[in-house]
Motif scaffolding. Sequence first.
Motif, PDB file in Angstrom:
ATOM      1  N   ILE A  41      29.729  89.589 -49.449  1.00  0.00           N
ATOM      2  CA  ILE A  41      30.831  89.261 -50.363  1.00  0.00           C
ATOM      3  C   ILE A  41      31.151  87.766 -50.367  1.00  0.00           C
ATOM      4  CG2 ILE A  41      33.298  89.625 -50.818  1.00  0.00           C
ATOM      5  CD1 ILE A  41      32.771  92.588 -49.917  1.00  0.00           C
ATOM      6  N   PRO A  42      31.379  87.113 -49.218  1.00  0.00           N
ATOM      7  CA  PRO A  42      31.672  85.672 -49.282  1.00  0.00           C
ATOM      8  C   PRO A  42      30.498  84.836 -49.793  1.00  0.00           C
ATOM      9  CG  PRO A  42      31.689  86.432 -46.991  1.00  0.00           C
ATOM     10  CD  PRO A  42      31.538  87.639 -47.860  1.00  0.00           C
ATOM     11  N   ILE A  43      29.284  85.244 -49.473  1.00  0.00           N
ATOM     12  CA  ILE A  43      28.119  84.528 -49.985  1.00  0.00           C
ATOM     13  C   ILE A  43      28.063  84.667 -51.505  1.00  0.00           C
ATOM     14  CG2 ILE A  43      25.592  84.468 -50.050  1.00  0.00           C
ATOM     15  CD1 ILE A  43      25.682  85.335 -47.053  1.00  0.00           C
ATOM     16  N   ALA A  44      28.284  85.879 -51.997  1.00  0.00           N
ATOM     17  CA  ALA A  44      28.259  86.125 -53.440  1.00  0.00           C
ATOM     18  C   ALA A  44      29.341  85.313 -54.149  1.00  0.00           C
ATOM     19  CB  ALA A  44      28.432  87.614 -53.727  1.00  0.00           C
ATOM     20  N   ILE A  45      30.507  85.224 -53.562  1.00  0.00           N
ATOM     21  CA  ILE A  45      31.592  84.436 -54.161  1.00  0.00           C
ATOM     22  C   ILE A  45      31.184  82.976 -54.252  1.00  0.00           C
ATOM     23  CG2 ILE A  45      33.934  83.549 -53.781  1.00  0.00           C
ATOM     24  CD1 ILE A  45      34.617  86.358 -52.622  1.00  0.00           C
ATOM     25  N   SER A  46      30.707  82.436 -53.158  1.00  0.00           N
ATOM     26  CA  SER A  46      30.311  81.030 -53.123  1.00  0.00           C
ATOM     27  C   SER A  46      29.190  80.734 -54.115  1.00  0.00           C
ATOM     28  CB  SER A  46      29.881  80.668 -51.703  1.00  0.00           C
ATOM     29  OG  SER A  46      29.315  79.393 -51.659  1.00  0.00           O
ATOM     30  N   GLN A  47      28.160  81.571 -54.108  1.00  0.00           N
ATOM     31  CA  GLN A  47      27.002  81.326 -54.959  1.00  0.00           C
ATOM     32  C   GLN A  47      27.307  81.560 -56.436  1.00  0.00           C
ATOM     33  OE1 GLN A  47      24.058  79.894 -53.921  1.00  0.00           O
ATOM     34  NE2 GLN A  47      25.351  79.597 -52.138  1.00  0.00           N
ATOM     35  N   SER A  48      28.149  82.538 -56.741  1.00  0.00           N
ATOM     36  CA  SER A  48      28.475  82.790 -58.148  1.00  0.00           C
ATOM     37  C   SER A  48      29.342  81.665 -58.708  1.00  0.00           C
ATOM     38  CB  SER A  48      29.155  84.149 -58.333  1.00  0.00           C
ATOM     39  OG  SER A  48      30.363  84.219 -57.609  1.00  0.00           O
ATOM     40  N   LYS A  49      30.250  81.124 -57.898  1.00  0.00           N
ATOM     41  CA  LYS A  49      31.056  79.984 -58.354  1.00  0.00           C
ATOM     42  C   LYS A  49      30.168  78.766 -58.575  1.00  0.00           C
ATOM     43  CE  LYS A  49      35.521  81.325 -56.445  1.00  0.00           C
ATOM     44  NZ  LYS A  49      36.560  81.026 -55.436  1.00  0.00           N
ATOM     45  N   LYS A  50      29.215  78.563 -57.678  1.00  0.00           N
ATOM     46  CA  LYS A  50      28.287  77.444 -57.835  1.00  0.00           C
ATOM     47  C   LYS A  50      27.460  77.629 -59.105  1.00  0.00           C
ATOM     48  CE  LYS A  50      24.595  74.974 -55.488  1.00  0.00           C
ATOM     49  NZ  LYS A  50      23.735  74.871 -54.343  1.00  0.00           N
ATOM     50  N   TRP A  51      26.976  78.843 -59.326  1.00  0.00           N
ATOM     51  CA  TRP A  51      26.199  79.119 -60.540  1.00  0.00           C
ATOM     52  C   TRP A  51      27.031  78.827 -61.781  1.00  0.00           C
ATOM     53  CZ3 TRP A  51      27.124  82.568 -64.531  1.00  0.00           C
ATOM     54  CH2 TRP A  51      26.104  82.659 -65.487  1.00  0.00           C
ATOM     55  N   LEU A  52      28.270  79.306 -61.804  1.00  0.00           N
ATOM     56  CA  LEU A  52      29.127  79.110 -62.971  1.00  0.00           C
ATOM     57  C   LEU A  52      29.366  77.630 -63.238  1.00  0.00           C
ATOM     58  CD1 LEU A  52      30.647  80.747 -65.115  1.00  0.00           C
ATOM     59  CD2 LEU A  52      32.668  80.586 -63.660  1.00  0.00           C
ATOM     60  N   ASP A  53      29.534  76.836 -62.181  1.00  0.00           N
ATOM     61  CA  ASP A  53      29.738  75.394 -62.333  1.00  0.00           C
ATOM     62  C   ASP A  53      28.493  74.688 -62.860  1.00  0.00           C
ATOM     63  OD1 ASP A  53      32.342  75.526 -61.423  1.00  0.00           O
ATOM     64  OD2 ASP A  53      31.855  74.912 -59.376  1.00  0.00           O
ATOM     65  N   GLU A  54      27.323  75.151 -62.462  1.00  0.00           N
ATOM     66  CA  GLU A  54      26.083  74.440 -62.764  1.00  0.00           C
ATOM     67  C   GLU A  54      25.300  75.002 -63.954  1.00  0.00           C
ATOM     68  OE1 GLU A  54      23.909  74.430 -59.078  1.00  0.00           O
ATOM     69  OE2 GLU A  54      25.379  73.129 -58.100  1.00  0.00           O
ATOM     70  N   ALA A  55      25.600  76.222 -64.376  1.00  0.00           N
ATOM     71  CA  ALA A  55      24.850  76.849 -65.465  1.00  0.00           C
ATOM     72  C   ALA A  55      25.180  76.176 -66.794  1.00  0.00           C
ATOM     73  CB  ALA A  55      25.172  78.338 -65.542  1.00  0.00           C
ATOM     74  N   THR A  56      24.176  76.090 -67.639  1.00  0.00           N
ATOM     75  CA  THR A  56      24.392  75.545 -68.982  1.00  0.00           C
ATOM     76  C   THR A  56      25.080  76.607 -69.839  1.00  0.00           C
ATOM     77  OG1 THR A  56      22.286  76.376 -69.830  1.00  0.00           O
ATOM     78  CG2 THR A  56      22.271  74.172 -68.791  1.00  0.00           C
ATOM     79  N   ASP A  57      25.605  76.186 -70.978  1.00  0.00           N
ATOM     80  CA  ASP A  57      26.227  77.144 -71.900  1.00  0.00           C
ATOM     81  C   ASP A  57      25.212  78.192 -72.360  1.00  0.00           C
ATOM     82  OD1 ASP A  57      28.657  75.871 -71.672  1.00  0.00           O
ATOM     83  OD2 ASP A  57      28.424  74.699 -73.514  1.00  0.00           O
ATOM     84  N   THR A  58      23.972  77.776 -72.544  1.00  0.00           N
ATOM     85  CA  THR A  58      22.907  78.695 -72.948  1.00  0.00           C
ATOM     86  C   THR A  58      22.653  79.740 -71.863  1.00  0.00           C
ATOM     87  OG1 THR A  58      21.889  76.928 -74.231  1.00  0.00           O
ATOM     88  CG2 THR A  58      20.505  78.826 -73.732  1.00  0.00           C
ATOM     89  N   GLU A  59      22.601  79.295 -70.608  1.00  0.00           N
ATOM     90  CA  GLU A  59      22.390  80.223 -69.489  1.00  0.00           C
ATOM     91  C   GLU A  59      23.556  81.206 -69.373  1.00  0.00           C
ATOM     92  OE1 GLU A  59      19.778  77.568 -66.351  1.00  0.00           O
ATOM     93  OE2 GLU A  59      21.929  77.144 -66.539  1.00  0.00           O
TER      94      GLU A  59
END
Length: 144
Positions: A41-59
């Motif tokens: 759970i904490p890993i998923a939270i950290s990684q999903s927030k990082k993904w959301l910050d770094e993902a392009t609008d297309t992604e």
Amino acid sequence: MPWDLKDYPSSFKNFELLLKKKAIEIANALVSEGYPDDRAIPIAISQSKKWLDEATDTEKAAFKKMADPKKTDKHSDKKINTDLLDNDVLVFYKENRWYVQTKNAEKAVDSFDTKEQAIERAKEIAENKDSKVVAYKKDEEPNT
């Protein structure tokens, strides 16, 4: 325990839909690889927030269109070595690069031009695993 958008960890409840969907997808994959829920759970939270910050609008748009995660989704058959979960993350110099590797792992997870970059990445990994970073000097041999 796998999750879906109707049944998920309470720590996901205030996430916007895209972040929640990504966190569930990551958490389910981690659990299927052998991570216990309290680590996934904490890993998923950290990684999903990082993904959301770094993902392009297309992604983000493409991910939004993907099917919602289900409890029955199949993930990689490759199992992680859960024995390494508590091990420290090492930063060491070798062959003109700075490497980041979990102690006792077979290989490094990443390499960088500078020690500072390697330490930043090691800190991210260590924080997710609740372990520490051990940084070596350029001329020190790591105890991997």
